[in-house]
Design a protein around this motif. Structure first.
Motif, PDB file in Angstrom:
ATOM      1  N   ILE A  76      -6.283  -1.417 -18.750  1.00 26.55           N
ATOM      2  CA  ILE A  76      -6.695  -1.892 -17.428  1.00 26.55           C
ATOM      3  C   ILE A  76      -5.766  -3.042 -17.071  1.00 26.55           C
ATOM      4  CG2 ILE A  76      -8.554  -2.896 -16.046  1.00 26.55           C
ATOM      5  CD1 ILE A  76     -10.538  -1.610 -18.004  1.00 26.55           C
ATOM      6  N   PHE A  77      -5.028  -2.888 -15.991  1.00 27.84           N
ATOM      7  CA  PHE A  77      -4.036  -3.883 -15.594  1.00 27.84           C
ATOM      8  C   PHE A  77      -4.648  -4.880 -14.616  1.00 27.84           C
ATOM      9  CE2 PHE A  77      -0.762  -5.206 -12.454  1.00 27.84           C
ATOM     10  CZ  PHE A  77       0.034  -5.965 -13.304  1.00 27.84           C
ATOM     11  N   PHE A  78      -4.551  -6.171 -14.949  1.00 25.27           N
ATOM     12  CA  PHE A  78      -4.990  -7.238 -14.051  1.00 25.27           C
ATOM     13  C   PHE A  78      -3.768  -7.813 -13.358  1.00 25.27           C
ATOM     14  CE2 PHE A  78      -8.804  -6.770 -16.432  1.00 25.27           C
ATOM     15  CZ  PHE A  78      -9.821  -7.317 -15.665  1.00 25.27           C
ATOM     16  N   ALA A  79      -3.745  -7.713 -12.043  1.00 24.55           N
ATOM     17  CA  ALA A  79      -2.616  -8.213 -11.255  1.00 24.55           C
ATOM     18  C   ALA A  79      -2.783  -9.714 -11.039  1.00 24.55           C
ATOM     19  CB  ALA A  79      -2.546  -7.485  -9.919  1.00 24.55           C
ATOM     20  N   ILE A  80      -2.011 -10.507 -11.784  1.00 23.21           N
ATOM     21  CA  ILE A  80      -2.135 -11.954 -11.778  1.00 23.21           C
ATOM     22  C   ILE A  80      -1.057 -12.572 -10.889  1.00 23.21           C
ATOM     23  CG2 ILE A  80      -2.119 -14.034 -13.211  1.00 23.21           C
ATOM     24  CD1 ILE A  80      -4.497 -12.157 -13.726  1.00 23.21           C
ATOM     25  N   SER A 137      -8.152 -12.219  -9.137  1.00 29.49           N
ATOM     26  CA  SER A 137      -7.887 -11.456 -10.365  1.00 29.49           C
ATOM     27  C   SER A 137      -8.031 -12.307 -11.625  1.00 29.49           C
ATOM     28  CB  SER A 137      -6.481 -10.848 -10.316  1.00 29.49           C
ATOM     29  OG  SER A 137      -6.386  -9.895  -9.302  1.00 29.49           O
ATOM     30  N   ILE A 138      -7.604 -13.582 -11.543  1.00 25.28           N
ATOM     31  CA  ILE A 138      -7.722 -14.456 -12.721  1.00 25.28           C
ATOM     32  C   ILE A 138      -9.179 -14.693 -13.061  1.00 25.28           C
ATOM     33  CG2 ILE A 138      -7.288 -16.783 -13.610  1.00 25.28           C
ATOM     34  CD1 ILE A 138      -4.664 -16.786 -12.074  1.00 25.28           C
ATOM     35  N   ILE A 159      -6.635  -4.019 -11.427  1.00 22.01           N
ATOM     36  CA  ILE A 159      -7.521  -4.971 -10.744  1.00 22.01           C
ATOM     37  C   ILE A 159      -6.638  -5.849  -9.875  1.00 22.01           C
ATOM     38  CG2 ILE A 159      -9.313  -6.712 -11.023  1.00 22.01           C
ATOM     39  CD1 ILE A 159      -9.999  -3.969 -12.262  1.00 22.01           C
ATOM     40  N   SER A 160      -6.875  -5.847  -8.568  1.00 21.81           N
ATOM     41  CA  SER A 160      -5.993  -6.540  -7.635  1.00 21.81           C
ATOM     42  C   SER A 160      -6.801  -7.400  -6.669  1.00 21.81           C
ATOM     43  CB  SER A 160      -5.178  -5.515  -6.836  1.00 21.81           C
ATOM     44  OG  SER A 160      -4.505  -6.121  -5.751  1.00 21.81           O
ATOM     45  N   ASP A 161      -6.238  -8.565  -6.310  1.00 15.39           N
ATOM     46  CA  ASP A 161      -6.885  -9.393  -5.287  1.00 15.39           C
ATOM     47  C   ASP A 161      -6.110  -9.342  -3.964  1.00 15.39           C
ATOM     48  OD1 ASP A 161      -4.737 -10.956  -6.053  1.00 15.39           O
ATOM     49  OD2 ASP A 161      -5.952 -12.508  -7.005  1.00 15.39           O
ATOM     50  N   ASN A 162      -5.333  -8.280  -3.792  1.00 19.20           N
ATOM     51  CA  ASN A 162      -4.659  -8.018  -2.526  1.00 19.20           C
ATOM     52  C   ASN A 162      -5.307  -6.788  -1.892  1.00 19.20           C
ATOM     53  OD1 ASN A 162      -2.722  -6.755  -0.641  1.00 19.20           O
ATOM     54  ND2 ASN A 162      -1.332  -8.391  -1.307  1.00 19.20           N
ATOM     55  N   HIS A 163      -6.036  -7.006  -0.798  1.00 21.63           N
ATOM     56  CA  HIS A 163      -6.844  -5.941  -0.202  1.00 21.63           C
ATOM     57  C   HIS A 163      -5.972  -4.777   0.248  1.00 21.63           C
ATOM     58  CE1 HIS A 163      -9.972  -4.053   2.306  1.00 21.63           C
ATOM     59  NE2 HIS A 163     -10.809  -4.678   1.492  1.00 21.63           N
ATOM     60  N   ALA A 164      -4.830  -5.083   0.844  1.00 18.35           N
ATOM     61  CA  ALA A 164      -3.958  -4.021   1.341  1.00 18.35           C
ATOM     62  C   ALA A 164      -3.443  -3.144   0.210  1.00 18.35           C
ATOM     63  CB  ALA A 164      -2.795  -4.635   2.115  1.00 18.35           C
ATOM     64  N   ILE A 165      -3.053  -3.757  -0.894  1.00 18.21           N
ATOM     65  CA  ILE A 165      -2.539  -2.988  -2.030  1.00 18.21           C
ATOM     66  C   ILE A 165      -3.648  -2.150  -2.665  1.00 18.21           C
ATOM     67  CG2 ILE A 165      -1.672  -3.246  -4.411  1.00 18.21           C
ATOM     68  CD1 ILE A 165       0.149  -5.459  -3.375  1.00 18.21           C
ATOM     69  N   SER A 166      -4.864  -2.671  -2.684  1.00 20.64           N
ATOM     70  CA  SER A 166      -5.973  -1.934  -3.308  1.00 20.64           C
ATOM     71  C   SER A 166      -6.270  -0.615  -2.595  1.00 20.64           C
ATOM     72  CB  SER A 166      -7.230  -2.796  -3.354  1.00 20.64           C
ATOM     73  OG  SER A 166      -7.752  -3.004  -2.051  1.00 20.64           O
ATOM     74  N   LYS A 167      -5.862  -0.516  -1.333  1.00 20.90           N
ATOM     75  CA  LYS A 167      -6.110   0.704  -0.562  1.00 20.90           C
ATOM     76  C   LYS A 167      -5.097   1.802  -0.868  1.00 20.90           C
ATOM     77  CE  LYS A 167      -8.344  -1.564   3.391  1.00 20.90           C
ATOM     78  NZ  LYS A 167      -8.287  -1.818   4.854  1.00 20.90           N
ATOM     79  N   LYS A 168      -4.075   1.482  -1.629  1.00 23.20           N
ATOM     80  CA  LYS A 168      -3.011   2.447  -1.892  1.00 23.20           C
ATOM     81  C   LYS A 168      -3.343   3.434  -3.004  1.00 23.20           C
ATOM     82  CE  LYS A 168       0.722  -0.487  -0.160  1.00 23.20           C
ATOM     83  NZ  LYS A 168       2.041  -1.113  -0.428  1.00 23.20           N
ATOM     84  N   ALA A 205       0.970  -3.397  -9.147  1.00 24.12           N
ATOM     85  CA  ALA A 205      -0.261  -2.655  -9.433  1.00 24.12           C
ATOM     86  C   ALA A 205      -0.032  -1.148  -9.455  1.00 24.12           C
ATOM     87  CB  ALA A 205      -1.342  -3.026  -8.426  1.00 24.12           C
ATOM     88  N   LEU A 206       0.655  -0.636  -8.451  1.00 22.80           N
ATOM     89  CA  LEU A 206       0.941   0.805  -8.411  1.00 22.80           C
ATOM     90  C   LEU A 206       1.839   1.226  -9.565  1.00 22.80           C
ATOM     91  CD1 LEU A 206       1.449   1.747  -4.635  1.00 22.80           C
ATOM     92  CD2 LEU A 206      -0.196   2.729  -6.245  1.00 22.80           C
ATOM     93  N   GLN A 207       2.814   0.392  -9.873  1.00 23.02           N
ATOM     94  CA  GLN A 207       3.707   0.693 -10.997  1.00 23.02           C
ATOM     95  C   GLN A 207       2.917   0.777 -12.299  1.00 23.02           C
ATOM     96  OE1 GLN A 207       7.073  -1.996 -11.483  1.00 23.02           O
ATOM     97  NE2 GLN A 207       7.164  -1.540 -13.678  1.00 23.02           N
ATOM     98  N   ALA A 208       1.925  -0.120 -12.453  1.00 26.79           N
ATOM     99  CA  ALA A 208       1.097  -0.110 -13.659  1.00 26.79           C
ATOM    100  C   ALA A 208       0.358   1.221 -13.800  1.00 26.79           C
ATOM    101  CB  ALA A 208       0.100  -1.265 -13.615  1.00 26.79           C
ATOM    102  N   ILE A 209      -0.170   1.736 -12.686  1.00 26.49           N
ATOM    103  CA  ILE A 209      -0.872   3.023 -12.709  1.00 26.49           C
ATOM    104  C   ILE A 209       0.103   4.134 -13.107  1.00 26.49           C
ATOM    105  CG2 ILE A 209      -2.152   4.708 -11.342  1.00 26.49           C
ATOM    106  CD1 ILE A 209      -3.731   2.152 -11.862  1.00 26.49           C
ATOM    107  N   LYS A 210       1.274   4.117 -12.508  1.00 24.80           N
ATOM    108  CA  LYS A 210       2.284   5.153 -12.800  1.00 24.80           C
ATOM    109  C   LYS A 210       2.767   5.071 -14.248  1.00 24.80           C
ATOM    110  CE  LYS A 210       3.967   5.331  -8.017  1.00 24.80           C
ATOM    111  NZ  LYS A 210       5.099   5.010  -7.105  1.00 24.80           N
TER     112      LYS A 210
END
Length: 427
Positions: free
Chosen positions: A28-32, A74-75, A55-64, A43-48
């Protein structure tokens, strides 16, 4: 943020990461976010790369991606997950902080406890607001003891780490002149490190302490739930130094334990490991085994031989207290042809010049050693010509490369940023 939902995922996948360069399958990747980076961008790279979720605290990125979970911070999410996990465990947590000796104490305690118990400890120097949660999340239901190192350079940091960790036991190595830039003064250091005492007192948890340390004893004198070590007969665990010029041996239960580490300043680090072993009913045989099998690493009080030279490398960190102790120990040895190489000490604030000059004043009294000093602060001190100064580690290396150094005993001490370990290949 419902941390229990993230914990369900953690229970399934068992591991977390905050660095895409070391992602393992199903982490589980935490985007710090930090001053110079934003993990959300990865975050996307971590999934790939193989992470199960991010886990992301950027709302726009979380929608991807439906595998990116949005949180406000995230911290804080990482810290809450670690605390949630800690509360699910029956693990006994021992917290360690202090100005000097934290990591060596931690490693020695680990070496002793693991002879009897399933024990884990902070890896390397992962002792901050990110490292402590990561260390907790590596523990599992079978972990009997967890040893957590806590570092701090400002007030309220130890307090926050205690809230995450909820330790059952604690130990402060010492109060020294370290991180004065952040703490402001030695009084600030004492106040900051004592946040561990405050937590343990408030939760009626046990404090391990050195009965010879007057300041520590005064801070806990009215608190009854303590266990002490020391050379005096009133200590709960009585340990004495044993005569040995060039290594550190101790006398415990009328037997000699021979360590492989160097320096009188490591005596307390060995003592706490013995005391904790005794408190938790580790046999003398296993305590002795744990101490004697410990080999110092990571540039901390390491002794090595190279080209007929004995090298004492203590260049992981440095402050006025630890450097003075290192010099005192080196003076007491019966080594021949001594050489001292000291590098700048960092994070000392506005009194940095003063503390470097104090070390120089001590060096001027040493007459049996060749002395090199390295770095901007040391170069700006007033020192005699017999103390050779170099503005950088690279400049010193250039000098050493042109010098035949053989049959010397060499103490190397400096802050991590000086990277003094690089000079060893040129000796």
């Amino acid at each position: 943020m419902d941390i229990s939902k993230i914990y369900e995922l953690f229970n399934k996948y068992k591991s977390v990461s905050i660095d895409t360069r070391s992602i393992k399958p199903n982490d589980i990747f935490f985007a710090i976010k930090g001053p110079n980076f934003d993990g959300n961008n990865f975050a996307l790279q971590a999934i790939k790369t193989g992470a199960s979720y991010a886990i992301s605290d950027n709302h726009a990125i979380s929608k991807k991606s439906d595998k990116i979970i949005y949180v406000e911070d995230s911290i804080k999410a990482l810290q809450k997950l670690a605390n949630y996990h800690r509360r699910k465990l029956n693990t006994k947590i021992i917290a360690i902080t202090g100005s000097n000796g934290k990591t060596t104490s931690k490693e020695l305690i680990l070496n002793v406890l693991k002879t009897k118990y399933k024990t884990t400890a902070t890896k390397g120097n992962l002792n901050n607001h990110l490292g402590v949660p990561l260390s907790l999340l590596e523990m599992h239901e079978n972990t009997e003891f967890g040893i957590i190192e806590m570092g701090a350079n400002h007030l309220n940091e130890i307090s926050q780490l205690c809230k995450i960790t909820e330790p059952n036991f604690g130990y402060i190595t010492n109060f020294g002149k370290a991180h004065l830039e952040g703490f402001g003064s030695i009084e600030g250091v004492i106040k900051g490190k004592s946040e561990l005492y405050n937590y343990l007192k408030n939760n009626k948890s046990l404090i391990f302490h050195n009965s010879e340390n007057i300041k520590q004893t005064s801070l806990i004198k009215k608190y009854k739930n303590t266990y002490s070590f020391g050379v005096n007969s009133e200590s709960d665990c009585i340990i004495n130094k044993s005569d040995s010029k060039n290594s550190l041996n101790v006398s415990y239960q009328n037997e000699i334990i021979k360590s492989t580490i160097y320096g009188d300043y490591n005596f307390e680090n060995i003592c706490i490991a013995i005391a904790i072993g005794e408190y938790f009913n580790v046999s003398f045989k296993n305590i002795k085994k744990g101490i004697e099998s410990y080999l110092s690493k990571n540039n901390r009080s390491q002794i090595s031989l190279k080209n007929n030279n004995t090298i004492i490398l203590d260049a992981y960190n440095a402050n006025p207290t630890s450097m003075s102790l290192a010099l005192e120990s080196f003076k007491k040895t019966n080594y021949k042809n001594k050489m001292i190489i000291l590098g700048d000490m960092f994070e000392l604030g506005e009194d940095s010049n003063h503390y470097h000059q104090e070390i120089i004043n001590s060096l001027e009294k040493i007459n049996d050693s060749i002395i090199y000093i390295v770095g901007e602060y040391f170069c700006n001190t007033k020192h005699s010509d017999r103390i050779k100064s170099f503005s950088s580690t690279k400049e010193l290396i250039n000098n050493l490369s042109a010098t035949n150094i053989s049959n010397y005993s060499i103490l190397i001490k400096g802050s991590r940023g000086m990277q003094l370990e690089k000079i060893i290949e040129f000796i």
